[in-house]
Write an enzyme that holds these catalytic residues in place. Structure first.
Site, PDB file in Angstrom:
ATOM      1  N   LYS A  35      40.170  51.126   9.365  1.00 52.93           N
ATOM      2  CA  LYS A  35      40.487  51.783  10.645  1.00 52.93           C
ATOM      3  C   LYS A  35      39.208  51.880  11.488  1.00 52.93           C
ATOM      4  O   LYS A  35      38.118  51.562  11.004  1.00 52.93           O
ATOM      5  CB  LYS A  35      41.098  53.164  10.388  1.00 52.93           C
ATOM      6  CG  LYS A  35      40.170  54.146   9.711  1.00 52.93           C
ATOM      7  CD  LYS A  35      40.932  55.345   9.177  1.00 52.93           C
ATOM      8  CE  LYS A  35      40.037  56.208   8.344  1.00 52.93           C
ATOM      9  NZ  LYS A  35      39.770  57.509   8.882  1.00 52.93           N
ATOM     10  N   ARG A 130      46.184  68.967   6.597  1.00 55.78           N
ATOM     11  CA  ARG A 130      46.075  68.123   7.791  1.00 55.78           C
ATOM     12  C   ARG A 130      47.407  67.392   7.913  1.00 55.78           C
ATOM     13  O   ARG A 130      48.279  67.833   8.625  1.00 55.78           O
ATOM     14  CB  ARG A 130      44.878  67.182   7.651  1.00 55.78           C
ATOM     15  CG  ARG A 130      44.317  66.699   8.949  1.00 55.78           C
ATOM     16  CD  ARG A 130      43.064  65.874   8.765  1.00 55.78           C
ATOM     17  NE  ARG A 130      43.240  64.727   7.885  1.00 55.78           N
ATOM     18  CZ  ARG A 130      42.321  63.786   7.699  1.00 55.78           C
ATOM     19  NH1 ARG A 130      41.158  63.867   8.313  1.00 55.78           N
ATOM     20  NH2 ARG A 130      42.537  62.768   6.904  1.00 55.78           N
ATOM     21  N   TYR A 253      12.061  62.764  28.035  1.00 54.61           N
ATOM     22  CA  TYR A 253      12.778  63.782  28.806  1.00 54.61           C
ATOM     23  C   TYR A 253      12.498  65.179  28.272  1.00 54.61           C
ATOM     24  O   TYR A 253      12.454  65.398  27.057  1.00 54.61           O
ATOM     25  CB  TYR A 253      14.285  63.528  28.741  1.00 54.61           C
ATOM     26  CG  TYR A 253      14.740  62.431  29.667  1.00 54.61           C
ATOM     27  CD1 TYR A 253      14.546  62.526  31.040  1.00 54.61           C
ATOM     28  CD2 TYR A 253      15.366  61.300  29.167  1.00 54.61           C
ATOM     29  CE1 TYR A 253      14.965  61.513  31.895  1.00 54.61           C
ATOM     30  CE2 TYR A 253      15.801  60.282  30.008  1.00 54.61           C
ATOM     31  CZ  TYR A 253      15.587  60.399  31.376  1.00 54.61           C
ATOM     32  OH  TYR A 253      16.002  59.396  32.213  1.00 54.61           O
ATOM     33  N   MET A 301      19.135  57.352  27.136  1.00 48.74           N
ATOM     34  CA  MET A 301      20.327  56.485  27.157  1.00 48.74           C
ATOM     35  C   MET A 301      20.034  55.090  26.602  1.00 48.74           C
ATOM     36  O   MET A 301      20.814  54.532  25.834  1.00 48.74           O
ATOM     37  CB  MET A 301      20.860  56.369  28.593  1.00 48.74           C
ATOM     38  CG  MET A 301      22.158  55.609  28.683  1.00 48.74           C
ATOM     39  SD  MET A 301      22.738  55.407  30.372  1.00 48.74           S
ATOM     40  CE  MET A 301      23.440  56.993  30.718  1.00 48.74           C
TER      41      MET A 301
END
Ligand SMILES: Cc1ncc(COP(=O)(O)O)c(C=O)c1O
Length: 356
Positions: A35, A130, A253, A301
């Protein structure tokens, strides 16, 4: 002119890891769980490399149809079954095995004409809460499937919440066995953690390994290498710039990292838009020209800064491994407060993939 970043997917490693799963499975059939785009490695690529599996387990009908169109004729297990009555005609047509986990699905099956017979899995909720039938409804669901002439066979399954953790599998396994002891059917319970740590108790007709096939460990306290698993994905890039810094200079940053002494920083073409975890803190390991060092400052990024002080070979163009060969994704994930599962399946579509 492409950026130097790439993900290298090793089909030899995938095959090797399947062999290891088979060894633990000791005769059980193996669903290769593919998956989430084969845990980020590419659905069809992984299905091809793992063609020796007995079947493939996934979620999306579209993915199942992609496998069939690519000529895959092995059994396909739909781990969440079907979602809408409109999905049902595809099950028989494409020989898909749905997991039936809810009364809503039982009702949909009852009022449908499948056009032939299918195999089904009946999912029991043994404590994870679940998906799956609670004790009160197990018999009802079982009888409904067994009485439906469209259902050729029923396999009983459950899923472990903490096979990798302190609780292990005992409690859920006892509960599952208690709920199903009067039902004559094949069973499937093991994920990677159960298969690797509790093989005798959890191997049954079928096992369902996922993460181990990709060469990562389901455990925080035991490495993939200790099981002989090999990383199937290596995320690598290059240094694209160097900065020679004096004590007290700051990096990236937020100026979040400040140098204590002289430092050479390498700027690597890889950022969170490539799938590298933004929360990876200063200290997260990385290999530069094969030498282990650490990232410094905030992941941005498209770039990461790494400490290359004293690493002779760390020139512009020097190879950098973010995870994979020589540096486990499990270790990088641990530093970033996540799991290798997330790193692998978050590999960004913009990263070029090379197959070996
Ligand atoms: C029902 C089921 N079985 C097996 C697996 C494979 O688990 P793992 O990747 O931990 O081996 C998963 C993955 O989440 C799952 O949902």
């Amino acid at each position: 002119m492409p950026r130097p970043i790439r993900a290298t997917i090793s089909s030899a490693a995938l095959k090797h890891n399947l062999d290891i799963a088979r060894r633990y499975a000791a005769g059980s059939k193996v669903w290769a769980v593919i998956k989430a785009n084969g845990y980020g490695h590419g659905l069809l690529r992984v299905a091809k490399a793992l063609e020796a599996a007995d079947g493939f387990a996934l979620l999306d009908l579209v993915d199942a149809l992609r496998l069939r169109s690519a000529g895959v004729n092995k059994p396909i297990l739909m781990l969440e079954g079907f979602f809408k009555p409109q999905d049902l005609p595809f099950l028989e047509k494409y020989a898909l095995t749905p997991v039936v986990h809810s009364l809503a699905q039982v009702e949909m099956l009852k009022s449908s004409d499948l056009g032939g017979q299918i195999d089904a899995y009946l999912k029991i909720n043994s404590g994870m809460n679940r998906l799956g039938f609670a004790p009160d409804n197990v018999l009802l669901a079982w009888n409904s499937l067994r009485e439906d002439p469209q259902i050729r066979s029923v396999t009983l399954m459950t899923h472990f919440a903490d096979a990798d953790g302190e609780s292990g599998v005992r409690g859920q396994l006892d509960w599952f066995n208690q709920m199903t002891h009067s039902l004559e059917a094949p069973r499937s319970v093991a994920n990677s953690a159960a298969l690797l740590r509790y093989p005798e108790e959890t191997r049954a007709a079928w096992v369902r390994p996922g993460i181990m096939l990709y060469g990562c460990s389901p455990f925080l306290d035991q490495s993939a290498a200790s099981f002989g698993l090999q990383p199937a994905m290596t995320l690598s890039s290059e240094i694209i710039a160097l900065q020679k810094l004096q004590p007290g200079e700051r990096v990236g940053y937020g100026f979040s990292y400040e140098t204590a002494g002289e430092m050479t920083v390498g700027v690597v073409a890889c950022g969170y838009a490539d799938g590298y975890p933004r929360h990876a803190p200063t200290g997260t390991p990385v290999l530069v020209a094969g030498q282990r060092t650490r990232i410094v400052g905030k992941v941005s990024m498209d770039m990461i800064c790494v400490d290359v002080t004293g690493i002779e070979a760390a020139r512009v163009g020097a190879p950098v491994t973010l995870w994979g060969d020589g540096l486990s994704a499990d270790e990088v994930a641990m530093h970033a407060g996540t799991l290798s599962y997330e790193l692998l399946c978050r590999l960004a579509p913009r990263v070029p993939v090379v197959e070996t």
